[in-house]
Design a protein around this motif. Sequence first.
Motif, mmCIF file in Angstrom:
data_model
loop_
_atom_site.group_PDB
_atom_site.id
_atom_site.type_symbol
_atom_site.label_atom_id
_atom_site.label_comp_id
_atom_site.label_asym_id
_atom_site.label_seq_id
_atom_site.Cartn_x
_atom_site.Cartn_y
_atom_site.Cartn_z
ATOM 1 N N VAL A 29 14.814 -4.062 2.366
ATOM 2 C CA VAL A 29 13.520 -4.356 2.996
ATOM 3 C C VAL A 29 12.769 -3.032 3.177
ATOM 4 O O VAL A 29 13.396 -1.967 3.266
ATOM 5 C CB VAL A 29 13.732 -5.027 4.385
ATOM 6 N N TYR A 30 11.428 -3.102 3.161
ATOM 7 C CA TYR A 30 10.668 -1.922 3.614
ATOM 8 C C TYR A 30 9.823 -2.320 4.816
ATOM 9 O O TYR A 30 9.421 -3.489 4.952
ATOM 10 C CB TYR A 30 9.837 -1.283 2.495
ATOM 11 N N ILE A 31 9.626 -1.346 5.708
ATOM 12 C CA ILE A 31 8.851 -1.611 6.928
ATOM 13 C C ILE A 31 7.758 -0.553 6.998
ATOM 14 O O ILE A 31 8.036 0.646 7.061
ATOM 15 C CB ILE A 31 9.744 -1.554 8.184
ATOM 16 N N HIS A 42 0.994 -11.741 -6.640
ATOM 17 C CA HIS A 42 1.755 -11.722 -7.901
ATOM 18 C C HIS A 42 1.664 -10.348 -8.561
ATOM 19 O O HIS A 42 0.578 -9.939 -8.995
ATOM 20 C CB HIS A 42 1.233 -12.805 -8.849
ATOM 21 N N ARG A 43 2.808 -9.681 -8.655
ATOM 22 C CA ARG A 43 2.843 -8.374 -9.337
ATOM 23 C C ARG A 43 2.717 -8.628 -10.843
ATOM 24 O O ARG A 43 3.448 -9.472 -11.379
ATOM 25 C CB ARG A 43 4.160 -7.655 -9.066
ATOM 26 N N PRO A 44 1.855 -7.891 -11.528
ATOM 27 C CA PRO A 44 1.713 -8.117 -12.984
ATOM 28 C C PRO A 44 2.753 -7.294 -13.760
ATOM 29 O O PRO A 44 2.676 -6.073 -13.817
ATOM 30 C CB PRO A 44 0.287 -7.609 -13.265
ATOM 31 N N CYS A 88 10.370 7.254 -3.988
ATOM 32 C CA CYS A 88 11.286 6.175 -3.578
ATOM 33 C C CYS A 88 11.384 5.063 -4.619
ATOM 34 O O CYS A 88 12.436 4.446 -4.770
ATOM 35 C CB CYS A 88 10.823 5.565 -2.257
ATOM 36 N N GLU A 89 10.279 4.770 -5.327
ATOM 37 C CA GLU A 89 10.299 3.635 -6.272
ATOM 38 C C GLU A 89 10.995 4.039 -7.583
ATOM 39 O O GLU A 89 11.051 5.218 -7.940
ATOM 40 C CB GLU A 89 8.869 3.166 -6.565
ATOM 41 N N HIS A 90 11.496 3.010 -8.278
ATOM 42 C CA HIS A 90 12.138 3.246 -9.572
ATOM 43 C C HIS A 90 11.106 3.071 -10.692
ATOM 44 O O HIS A 90 10.276 2.170 -10.632
ATOM 45 C CB HIS A 90 13.281 2.229 -9.753
ATOM 46 N N GLY A 143 0.793 -1.231 0.000
ATOM 47 C CA GLY A 143 0.000 0.000 0.000
ATOM 48 C C GLY A 143 0.822 1.276 0.000
ATOM 49 O O GLY A 143 0.318 2.352 0.326
ATOM 50 N N MET A 144 2.104 1.175 -0.390
ATOM 51 C CA MET A 144 2.936 2.391 -0.413
ATOM 52 C C MET A 144 2.623 3.221 -1.660
ATOM 53 O O MET A 144 2.516 2.679 -2.761
ATOM 54 C CB MET A 144 4.417 2.005 -0.425
ATOM 55 N N LEU A 145 2.502 4.522 -1.466
ATOM 56 C CA LEU A 145 2.298 5.447 -2.592
ATOM 57 C C LEU A 145 3.628 6.182 -2.737
ATOM 58 O O LEU A 145 3.771 7.355 -2.371
ATOM 59 C CB LEU A 145 1.127 6.373 -2.301
ATOM 60 N N TYR A 175 2.821 -3.670 -12.376
ATOM 61 C CA TYR A 175 3.982 -4.243 -11.700
ATOM 62 C C TYR A 175 4.051 -3.864 -10.213
ATOM 63 O O TYR A 175 3.151 -4.187 -9.465
ATOM 64 C CB TYR A 175 5.258 -3.840 -12.463
ATOM 65 N N ARG A 176 5.080 -3.126 -9.784
ATOM 66 C CA ARG A 176 5.285 -2.835 -8.352
ATOM 67 C C ARG A 176 4.446 -1.665 -7.849
ATOM 68 O O ARG A 176 4.453 -1.366 -6.650
ATOM 69 C CB ARG A 176 6.763 -2.450 -8.102
ATOM 70 N N ASN A 177 3.735 -0.972 -8.743
ATOM 71 C CA ASN A 177 3.149 0.298 -8.332
ATOM 72 C C ASN A 177 1.692 0.490 -8.739
ATOM 73 O O ASN A 177 1.257 1.614 -8.983
ATOM 74 C CB ASN A 177 4.013 1.447 -8.889
ATOM 75 N N GLY A 178 0.934 -0.604 -8.779
ATOM 76 C CA GLY A 178 -0.455 -0.496 -9.215
ATOM 77 C C GLY A 178 -1.338 0.282 -8.257
ATOM 78 O O GLY A 178 -2.261 0.975 -8.690
ATOM 79 N N GLY A 188 8.291 -6.056 3.925
ATOM 80 C CA GLY A 188 8.266 -6.622 2.580
ATOM 81 C C GLY A 188 9.517 -6.257 1.815
ATOM 82 O O GLY A 188 10.330 -5.483 2.288
ATOM 83 N N ALA A 189 9.592 -6.702 0.720
ATOM 84 C CA ALA A 189 8.888 -7.829 0.129
ATOM 85 C C ALA A 189 9.884 -8.620 -0.690
ATOM 86 O O ALA A 189 10.868 -8.071 -1.188
ATOM 87 C CB ALA A 189 7.760 -7.350 -0.758
ATOM 88 N N THR A 190 9.597 -9.909 -0.846
ATOM 89 C CA THR A 190 10.436 -10.719 -1.720
ATOM 90 C C THR A 190 10.039 -10.479 -3.176
ATOM 91 O O THR A 190 9.004 -9.854 -3.455
ATOM 92 C CB THR A 190 10.256 -12.210 -1.396
HETATM 93 N N1 GLY Z 1 6.125 -1.638 -4.433
HETATM 94 C C1 GLY Z 1 6.534 -2.573 -3.461
HETATM 95 C C2 GLY Z 1 6.559 -3.971 -3.944
HETATM 96 O O1 GLY Z 1 6.136 -4.253 -5.038
HETATM 97 O O2 GLY Z 1 7.029 -4.807 -3.215
#
Ligand code: GLY
Length: 376
Positions: free
Chosen positions: A247-249, A303-305, A54-56, A48-50, A330-333, A260-262
Amino acid sequence: MSSRYDAVIIGGGVIGCFLAYQLTKRGKKVALVEQGELASGASGAAAGMLAADCEHFEHPELKSMARLSRDAFPSVIRELRQLSGIDAGLNERGFLVPARDAQEAEELHAGMLADCSGEWWRPEKLQTAEPALCKALHGAVYRAEETQLLPARLTEALAYSAQSKGAELLLQTKAAEIREINGSVQGVMTSRGLLECEQAVLAGGWQMDQLLQPLGLTLPLEPVKGEIVEVHSESPLLTSTLYARNVYIVPKPGNKLWLGATSYSGDRSSGVRADSVYKLLSAGSEYIPEIRSSQFIRAWSGHRPKTPDGLPYLGGFSGIHGLYAAAGHYRNGVLMSAVSSSILANVMEGIATPGVNLEPFSPDRYQRQREGEMVL
Ligand code: GLY
Ligand code: FAD
Protein backbone atom coordinates in the motif's frame (compact mmCIF):
# COMPACT_ATOMS: atom_id res chain seq x y z
CA MET A 1 -13.02 28.57 -32.58
CA SER A 2 -10.36 29.09 -35.22
CA SER A 3 -10.24 26.44 -37.94
CA ARG A 4 -6.54 25.93 -38.63
CA TYR A 5 -3.91 24.89 -36.08
CA ASP A 6 -0.29 23.81 -36.07
CA ALA A 7 -1.28 20.96 -33.76
CA VAL A 8 -4.46 19.39 -32.42
CA ILE A 9 -3.97 17.36 -29.22
CA ILE A 10 -6.57 14.70 -28.42
CA GLY A 11 -6.93 14.21 -24.64
CA GLY A 12 -7.15 16.61 -21.69
CA GLY A 13 -5.20 14.45 -19.24
CA VAL A 14 -1.83 15.36 -17.79
CA ILE A 15 0.05 14.21 -20.92
CA GLY A 16 -2.07 16.17 -23.42
CA CYS A 17 -2.16 19.28 -21.22
CA PHE A 18 1.59 19.26 -20.60
CA LEU A 19 2.19 18.93 -24.34
CA ALA A 20 -0.24 21.79 -25.06
CA TYR A 21 1.72 23.90 -22.58
CA GLN A 22 5.10 22.98 -24.12
CA LEU A 23 3.95 23.66 -27.68
CA THR A 24 2.28 27.01 -26.92
CA LYS A 25 5.44 28.11 -25.12
CA ARG A 26 7.26 27.39 -28.38
CA GLY A 27 4.88 29.67 -30.28
CA LYS A 28 2.67 26.97 -31.84
CA LYS A 29 -1.04 27.41 -32.47
CA VAL A 30 -2.63 24.57 -30.54
CA ALA A 31 -6.12 23.18 -29.90
CA LEU A 32 -6.70 20.66 -27.12
CA VAL A 33 -9.75 18.44 -27.53
CA GLU A 34 -11.23 16.68 -24.48
CA GLN A 35 -14.42 14.60 -24.63
CA GLY A 36 -15.28 15.32 -20.96
CA GLU A 37 -13.67 17.66 -18.45
CA LEU A 38 -9.95 18.22 -17.86
CA ALA A 39 -8.41 15.33 -15.86
CA SER A 40 -11.57 13.24 -16.16
CA GLY A 41 -9.50 10.13 -17.04
CA ALA A 42 -6.58 8.52 -15.19
CA SER A 43 -4.98 11.89 -14.43
CA GLY A 44 -7.80 12.85 -12.08
CA ALA A 45 -7.64 9.47 -10.32
CA ALA A 46 -3.87 9.31 -9.72
CA ALA A 47 -2.11 9.61 -6.37
CA GLY A 48 0.24 12.23 -7.82
CA MET A 49 3.49 10.58 -6.71
CA LEU A 50 6.62 11.64 -8.60
CA ALA A 51 8.37 8.47 -7.48
CA ALA A 52 11.25 7.99 -9.92
CA ASP A 53 13.30 5.96 -7.41
CA CYS A 54 10.53 3.99 -5.69
CA GLU A 55 8.61 2.87 -8.81
CA HIS A 56 9.75 0.04 -11.07
CA PHE A 57 10.49 0.77 -14.77
CA GLU A 58 10.59 -1.75 -17.62
CA HIS A 59 13.53 -0.05 -19.35
CA PRO A 60 16.70 1.60 -17.90
CA GLU A 61 16.20 4.64 -20.15
CA LEU A 62 12.80 5.25 -18.54
CA LYS A 63 14.36 5.39 -15.07
CA SER A 64 16.74 8.19 -16.02
CA MET A 65 13.97 10.00 -17.92
CA ALA A 66 11.77 9.67 -14.81
CA ARG A 67 14.43 11.25 -12.58
CA LEU A 68 14.84 14.16 -15.01
CA SER A 69 11.10 14.61 -15.11
CA ARG A 70 10.64 14.53 -11.32
CA ASP A 71 13.41 17.09 -10.85
CA ALA A 72 11.82 19.49 -13.36
CA PHE A 73 8.60 19.88 -11.33
CA PRO A 74 9.50 22.49 -8.67
CA SER A 75 10.26 25.15 -11.27
CA VAL A 76 7.39 24.09 -13.58
CA ILE A 77 4.93 24.40 -10.70
CA ARG A 78 6.15 27.91 -9.82
CA GLU A 79 5.77 28.92 -13.47
CA LEU A 80 2.24 27.44 -13.67
CA ARG A 81 1.18 29.18 -10.46
CA GLN A 82 2.20 32.52 -11.94
CA LEU A 83 0.43 31.91 -15.24
CA SER A 84 -2.78 30.22 -14.05
CA GLY A 85 -3.09 31.12 -10.37
CA ILE A 86 -3.44 27.37 -9.63
CA ASP A 87 -1.16 25.73 -7.08
CA ALA A 88 -0.56 22.02 -7.74
CA GLY A 89 0.32 21.38 -4.07
CA LEU A 90 3.86 20.00 -4.41
CA ASN A 91 4.91 18.12 -1.26
CA GLU A 92 8.72 17.95 -0.94
CA ARG A 93 8.92 16.00 2.31
CA GLY A 94 10.35 12.88 0.64
CA PHE A 95 9.28 9.21 0.68
CA LEU A 96 9.72 6.45 3.28
CA VAL A 97 9.93 2.79 2.25
CA PRO A 98 9.23 0.90 5.48
CA ALA A 99 10.42 -2.52 6.69
CA ARG A 100 7.87 -4.64 8.59
CA ASP A 101 10.41 -7.24 9.80
CA ALA A 102 14.14 -7.95 9.99
CA GLN A 103 14.21 -9.69 6.60
CA GLU A 104 12.51 -6.75 4.83
CA ALA A 105 14.94 -4.38 6.60
CA GLU A 106 17.89 -6.39 5.31
CA GLU A 107 16.52 -6.49 1.74
CA LEU A 108 15.68 -2.78 1.69
CA HIS A 109 19.05 -1.83 3.14
CA ALA A 110 20.91 -3.95 0.55
CA GLY A 111 18.76 -2.55 -2.28
CA MET A 112 19.45 0.99 -1.13
CA LEU A 113 23.23 0.41 -1.16
CA ALA A 114 23.08 -1.22 -4.62
CA ASP A 115 20.98 1.65 -5.94
CA CYS A 116 23.18 4.38 -4.39
CA SER A 117 20.03 6.30 -3.49
CA GLY A 118 18.31 6.94 -0.17
CA GLU A 119 19.31 6.96 3.46
CA TRP A 120 18.62 4.28 6.10
CA TRP A 121 16.45 5.43 9.02
CA ARG A 122 16.57 3.30 12.19
CA PRO A 123 13.28 2.74 14.09
CA GLU A 124 14.12 5.52 16.62
CA LYS A 125 14.65 8.11 13.87
CA LEU A 126 11.50 6.97 12.08
CA GLN A 127 9.42 7.36 15.27
CA THR A 128 10.80 10.84 15.94
CA ALA A 129 10.08 12.03 12.39
CA GLU A 130 6.68 10.28 12.01
CA PRO A 131 5.25 9.54 15.48
CA ALA A 132 1.95 8.11 14.16
CA LEU A 133 3.75 5.24 12.40
CA CYS A 134 3.45 1.76 13.93
CA LYS A 135 6.16 1.29 16.58
CA ALA A 136 6.93 -2.25 15.43
CA LEU A 137 8.51 -1.12 12.12
CA HIS A 138 12.14 -2.17 11.62
CA GLY A 139 13.28 1.09 10.00
CA ALA A 140 12.85 2.57 6.53
CA VAL A 141 14.70 3.87 3.51
CA TYR A 142 14.22 7.63 3.28
CA ARG A 143 14.31 9.11 -0.23
CA ALA A 144 14.49 12.89 0.07
CA GLU A 145 14.27 13.55 -3.69
CA GLU A 146 10.86 11.93 -4.22
CA THR A 147 7.92 14.37 -4.30
CA GLN A 148 4.16 14.28 -4.84
CA LEU A 149 1.38 16.68 -5.84
CA LEU A 150 -2.33 17.05 -6.65
CA PRO A 151 -2.60 15.58 -10.18
CA ALA A 152 -5.96 17.09 -11.19
CA ARG A 153 -4.76 20.53 -10.11
CA LEU A 154 -1.53 20.04 -12.07
CA THR A 155 -3.53 19.11 -15.18
CA GLU A 156 -5.77 22.18 -14.85
CA ALA A 157 -2.80 24.46 -14.16
CA LEU A 158 -1.13 23.18 -17.35
CA ALA A 159 -4.27 23.60 -19.47
CA TYR A 160 -5.06 27.12 -18.24
CA SER A 161 -1.40 28.17 -18.53
CA ALA A 162 -1.44 26.92 -22.14
CA GLN A 163 -4.69 28.83 -22.68
CA SER A 164 -3.10 32.00 -21.27
CA LYS A 165 -0.47 31.62 -24.00
CA GLY A 166 -3.02 31.18 -26.79
CA ALA A 167 -4.05 27.51 -26.82
CA GLU A 168 -7.74 26.76 -27.41
CA LEU A 169 -9.32 24.34 -24.94
CA LEU A 170 -12.26 22.48 -26.47
CA LEU A 171 -13.90 20.60 -23.60
CA GLN A 172 -16.92 18.28 -24.00
CA THR A 173 -15.63 17.75 -27.53
CA LYS A 174 -14.94 14.28 -28.86
CA ALA A 175 -12.39 13.53 -31.56
CA ALA A 176 -14.10 11.18 -33.99
CA GLU A 177 -11.70 10.78 -36.92
CA ILE A 178 -8.19 11.68 -38.08
CA ARG A 179 -8.35 13.12 -41.61
CA GLU A 180 -5.39 12.39 -43.90
CA ILE A 181 -4.70 12.75 -47.60
CA ASN A 182 -1.84 10.89 -49.32
CA GLY A 183 -0.32 9.90 -45.98
CA SER A 184 -0.33 13.41 -44.43
CA VAL A 185 -2.55 14.65 -41.60
CA GLN A 186 -5.09 17.26 -42.72
CA GLY A 187 -7.22 17.63 -39.61
CA VAL A 188 -9.24 16.10 -36.81
CA MET A 189 -13.01 15.69 -37.15
CA THR A 190 -14.66 16.37 -33.80
CA SER A 191 -18.20 16.57 -32.40
CA ARG A 192 -17.91 20.34 -33.00
CA GLY A 193 -16.68 20.07 -36.58
CA LEU A 194 -13.38 19.81 -38.44
CA LEU A 195 -10.18 21.21 -36.91
CA GLU A 196 -7.66 21.58 -39.71
CA CYS A 197 -4.07 21.00 -38.65
CA GLU A 198 -0.65 19.87 -39.79
CA GLN A 199 -0.01 17.73 -36.74
CA ALA A 200 -2.33 15.61 -34.59
CA VAL A 201 -1.36 13.98 -31.30
CA LEU A 202 -3.06 10.96 -29.72
CA ALA A 203 -2.94 11.61 -25.97
CA GLY A 204 -6.28 10.09 -25.01
CA GLY A 205 -5.21 7.52 -22.43
CA TRP A 206 -6.12 3.88 -23.05
CA GLN A 207 -8.84 4.46 -25.66
CA MET A 208 -6.88 5.46 -28.77
CA ASP A 209 -7.20 2.36 -30.93
CA GLN A 210 -10.70 3.32 -32.16
CA LEU A 211 -9.34 6.45 -33.85
CA LEU A 212 -6.56 4.48 -35.52
CA GLN A 213 -8.47 1.49 -36.88
CA PRO A 214 -9.92 3.39 -39.90
CA LEU A 215 -6.33 4.32 -40.82
CA GLY A 216 -5.24 0.68 -40.70
CA LEU A 217 -3.00 1.41 -37.69
CA THR A 218 -2.89 -0.10 -34.23
CA LEU A 219 -1.86 1.17 -30.80
CA PRO A 220 -2.57 -1.65 -28.32
CA LEU A 221 -3.43 -0.40 -24.81
CA GLU A 222 -5.01 -2.16 -21.86
CA PRO A 223 -6.77 -0.45 -18.94
CA VAL A 224 -5.44 -1.42 -15.50
CA LYS A 225 -8.04 -0.29 -13.01
CA GLY A 226 -6.83 1.30 -9.77
CA GLU A 227 -8.71 2.52 -6.70
CA ILE A 228 -7.78 5.00 -3.95
CA VAL A 229 -9.39 5.79 -0.57
CA GLU A 230 -9.26 9.22 1.12
CA VAL A 231 -9.49 9.66 4.89
CA HIS A 232 -9.31 12.74 7.13
CA SER A 233 -7.91 13.13 10.63
CA GLU A 234 -8.14 15.97 13.15
CA SER A 235 -4.34 16.37 13.29
CA PRO A 236 -1.71 15.35 10.70
CA LEU A 237 -0.79 11.64 10.77
CA LEU A 238 2.02 11.71 8.21
CA THR A 239 4.27 14.31 6.59
CA SER A 240 6.38 12.20 4.16
CA THR A 241 4.78 9.74 1.73
CA LEU A 242 4.87 6.11 2.88
CA TYR A 243 5.60 3.76 -0.03
CA ALA A 244 5.16 0.22 1.28
CA ARG A 245 5.06 -3.04 -0.70
CA ASN A 246 1.30 -3.58 -0.32
CA VAL A 247 0.00 0.00 0.00
CA TYR A 248 1.09 3.62 -0.35
CA ILE A 249 -0.11 6.41 1.92
CA VAL A 250 0.14 9.90 0.51
CA PRO A 251 -0.41 12.93 2.77
CA LYS A 252 -2.46 15.69 1.12
CA PRO A 253 -3.33 19.23 2.25
CA GLY A 254 -5.97 19.58 4.98
CA ASN A 255 -4.89 16.53 7.07
CA LYS A 256 -6.00 14.11 4.36
CA LEU A 257 -4.40 10.80 3.48
CA TRP A 258 -4.80 8.99 0.15
CA LEU A 259 -4.38 5.22 0.41
CA GLY A 260 -3.69 3.38 -2.81
CA ALA A 261 -3.93 1.53 -4.90
CA THR A 262 -5.54 -1.59 -6.25
CA SER A 263 -4.58 -3.00 -9.64
CA TYR A 264 -6.96 -4.99 -11.88
CA SER A 265 -5.68 -5.71 -15.39
CA GLY A 266 -8.25 -5.41 -18.15
CA ASP A 267 -11.04 -4.24 -15.80
CA ARG A 268 -12.98 -1.53 -17.66
CA SER A 269 -15.62 -1.08 -14.96
CA SER A 270 -16.07 2.18 -13.08
CA GLY A 271 -16.85 2.54 -9.37
CA VAL A 272 -15.07 1.12 -6.34
CA ARG A 273 -15.42 -2.39 -4.86
CA ALA A 274 -16.27 -2.56 -1.17
CA ASP A 275 -13.52 -5.12 -0.59
CA SER A 276 -10.96 -2.75 -2.14
CA VAL A 277 -11.86 -0.09 0.42
CA TYR A 278 -11.56 -2.74 3.13
CA LYS A 279 -8.16 -3.99 1.85
CA LEU A 280 -6.66 -0.51 1.46
CA LEU A 281 -7.82 0.63 4.91
CA SER A 282 -6.61 -2.61 6.53
CA ALA A 283 -3.20 -2.40 4.85
CA GLY A 284 -2.87 1.31 5.68
CA SER A 285 -3.80 0.89 9.35
CA GLU A 286 -1.05 -1.74 9.76
CA TYR A 287 1.37 1.15 9.24
CA ILE A 288 -0.65 3.96 10.84
CA PRO A 289 -3.03 2.47 13.45
CA GLU A 290 -4.90 5.79 13.86
CA ILE A 291 -6.26 5.42 10.32
CA ARG A 292 -8.91 3.15 11.91
CA SER A 293 -10.38 6.09 13.81
CA SER A 294 -9.98 8.63 10.99
CA GLN A 295 -12.96 9.76 8.94
CA PHE A 296 -13.69 8.05 5.63
CA ILE A 297 -14.16 10.80 3.02
CA ARG A 298 -14.42 9.14 -0.39
CA ALA A 299 -12.96 6.54 -2.73
CA TRP A 300 -12.50 6.62 -6.51
CA SER A 301 -11.10 4.67 -9.42
CA GLY A 302 -9.34 5.23 -12.74
CA HIS A 303 -7.70 3.26 -15.54
CA ARG A 304 -3.92 3.23 -16.01
CA PRO A 305 -3.10 3.06 -19.75
CA LYS A 306 -0.75 0.07 -20.20
CA THR A 307 1.05 -1.05 -23.36
CA PRO A 308 1.85 -4.77 -23.84
CA ASP A 309 5.57 -4.23 -23.04
CA GLY A 310 4.99 -1.61 -20.34
CA LEU A 311 6.79 1.13 -22.31
CA PRO A 312 4.94 4.29 -23.40
CA TYR A 313 4.26 5.25 -27.01
CA LEU A 314 6.19 8.42 -27.72
CA GLY A 315 6.90 9.68 -31.22
CA GLY A 316 5.55 9.85 -34.76
CA PHE A 317 3.92 7.16 -36.93
CA SER A 318 6.07 6.39 -39.94
CA GLY A 319 3.01 5.65 -42.15
CA ILE A 320 1.26 9.01 -41.68
CA HIS A 321 3.17 12.27 -41.74
CA GLY A 322 2.10 14.58 -38.89
CA LEU A 323 0.51 11.90 -36.69
CA TYR A 324 2.03 11.39 -33.20
CA ALA A 325 1.30 9.44 -30.02
CA ALA A 326 1.94 10.27 -26.37
CA ALA A 327 0.16 7.49 -24.51
CA GLY A 328 0.59 4.36 -22.40
CA HIS A 329 2.45 5.80 -19.42
CA TYR A 330 0.82 3.16 -17.21
CA ARG A 331 1.64 3.76 -13.49
CA ASN A 332 3.76 6.86 -14.01
CA GLY A 333 2.08 9.29 -16.39
CA VAL A 334 2.03 12.17 -13.93
CA LEU A 335 5.69 11.65 -13.12
CA MET A 336 6.73 11.28 -16.78
CA SER A 337 4.57 14.12 -18.11
CA ALA A 338 7.30 16.79 -17.96
CA VAL A 339 9.95 14.82 -19.82
CA SER A 340 7.63 13.00 -22.25
CA SER A 341 5.95 16.21 -23.39
CA SER A 342 9.28 17.96 -23.81
CA ILE A 343 10.67 15.07 -25.89
CA LEU A 344 7.56 14.88 -28.07
CA ALA A 345 7.53 18.65 -28.60
CA ASN A 346 11.13 18.28 -29.84
CA VAL A 347 10.15 15.41 -32.18
CA MET A 348 7.30 17.54 -33.58
CA GLU A 349 9.78 20.31 -34.33
CA GLY A 350 12.26 17.86 -35.88
CA ILE A 351 14.75 18.28 -33.01
CA ALA A 352 16.55 15.27 -31.49
CA THR A 353 16.69 15.22 -27.67
CA PRO A 354 20.35 14.65 -26.67
CA GLY A 355 20.96 11.32 -24.92
CA VAL A 356 17.47 9.92 -25.61
CA ASN A 357 16.94 6.91 -27.89
CA LEU A 358 13.26 6.86 -28.82
CA GLU A 359 13.32 3.57 -30.73
CA PRO A 360 11.95 1.43 -27.81
CA PHE A 361 9.01 3.86 -27.49
CA SER A 362 8.04 3.94 -31.17
CA PRO A 363 4.24 3.96 -31.68
CA ASP A 364 4.87 1.79 -34.78
CA ARG A 365 6.37 -1.15 -32.89
CA TYR A 366 3.24 -3.36 -32.79
CA GLN A 367 2.22 -2.32 -36.30
CA ARG A 368 5.61 -3.57 -37.58
CA GLN A 369 5.16 -6.80 -35.62
CA ARG A 370 1.65 -7.28 -37.08
CA GLU A 371 2.85 -6.63 -40.64
CA GLY A 372 5.79 -9.01 -40.09
CA GLU A 373 3.38 -11.74 -38.97
CA MET A 374 1.19 -11.17 -42.06
CA VAL A 375 4.20 -11.56 -44.40
CA LEU A 376 5.22 -14.80 -42.65
N1 GLY B 1 1.97 4.87 -9.47
C1 GLY B 1 1.00 4.47 -8.53
C2 GLY B 1 -0.13 3.71 -9.11
O1 GLY B 1 -0.24 3.58 -10.31
O2 GLY B 1 -0.92 3.21 -8.35
P1 FAD C 1 -5.74 10.30 -19.15
O1 FAD C 1 -5.53 11.04 -17.89
O2 FAD C 1 -6.63 9.10 -19.09
O3 FAD C 1 -6.31 11.35 -20.18
C1 FAD C 1 -6.82 10.99 -21.43
C2 FAD C 1 -7.97 11.92 -21.74
O4 FAD C 1 -8.34 11.75 -23.10
C3 FAD C 1 -9.21 11.60 -20.91
O5 FAD C 1 -9.56 12.76 -20.17
C4 FAD C 1 -10.26 11.21 -21.93
O6 FAD C 1 -11.56 11.70 -21.61
C5 FAD C 1 -9.73 11.89 -23.21
N1 FAD C 1 -10.14 11.23 -24.45
C6 FAD C 1 -10.08 9.91 -24.77
N2 FAD C 1 -10.53 9.70 -26.03
C7 FAD C 1 -10.90 10.92 -26.51
C8 FAD C 1 -11.48 11.35 -27.74
N3 FAD C 1 -11.75 10.50 -28.73
N4 FAD C 1 -11.74 12.67 -27.89
C9 FAD C 1 -11.48 13.57 -26.89
N5 FAD C 1 -10.94 13.20 -25.70
C10 FAD C 1 -10.67 11.91 -25.52
N6 FAD C 1 0.96 8.17 -12.17
C11 FAD C 1 1.95 8.80 -11.52
O7 FAD C 1 2.86 9.32 -12.16
N7 FAD C 1 1.97 8.86 -10.16
C12 FAD C 1 1.01 8.30 -9.39
O8 FAD C 1 1.03 8.39 -8.18
C13 FAD C 1 -0.04 7.61 -10.05
N8 FAD C 1 -1.02 7.02 -9.33
C14 FAD C 1 -2.06 6.42 -9.97
C15 FAD C 1 -3.08 5.85 -9.21
C16 FAD C 1 -4.20 5.32 -9.83
C17 FAD C 1 -5.30 4.74 -8.98
C18 FAD C 1 -4.30 5.34 -11.25
C19 FAD C 1 -5.51 4.80 -11.93
C20 FAD C 1 -3.25 5.87 -12.01
C21 FAD C 1 -2.12 6.39 -11.38
N9 FAD C 1 -1.05 6.92 -12.11
C22 FAD C 1 -0.04 7.57 -11.47
C23 FAD C 1 -0.98 6.79 -13.57
C24 FAD C 1 -1.43 8.07 -14.26
O9 FAD C 1 -2.69 8.44 -13.74
C25 FAD C 1 -1.52 7.88 -15.77
O10 FAD C 1 -0.34 7.30 -16.29
C26 FAD C 1 -1.72 9.24 -16.46
O11 FAD C 1 -2.73 9.97 -15.81
C27 FAD C 1 -2.07 9.06 -17.92
O12 FAD C 1 -2.34 10.34 -18.43
P2 FAD C 1 -2.94 10.52 -19.88
O13 FAD C 1 -3.06 11.98 -20.11
O14 FAD C 1 -2.17 9.69 -20.85
O15 FAD C 1 -4.38 9.81 -19.81
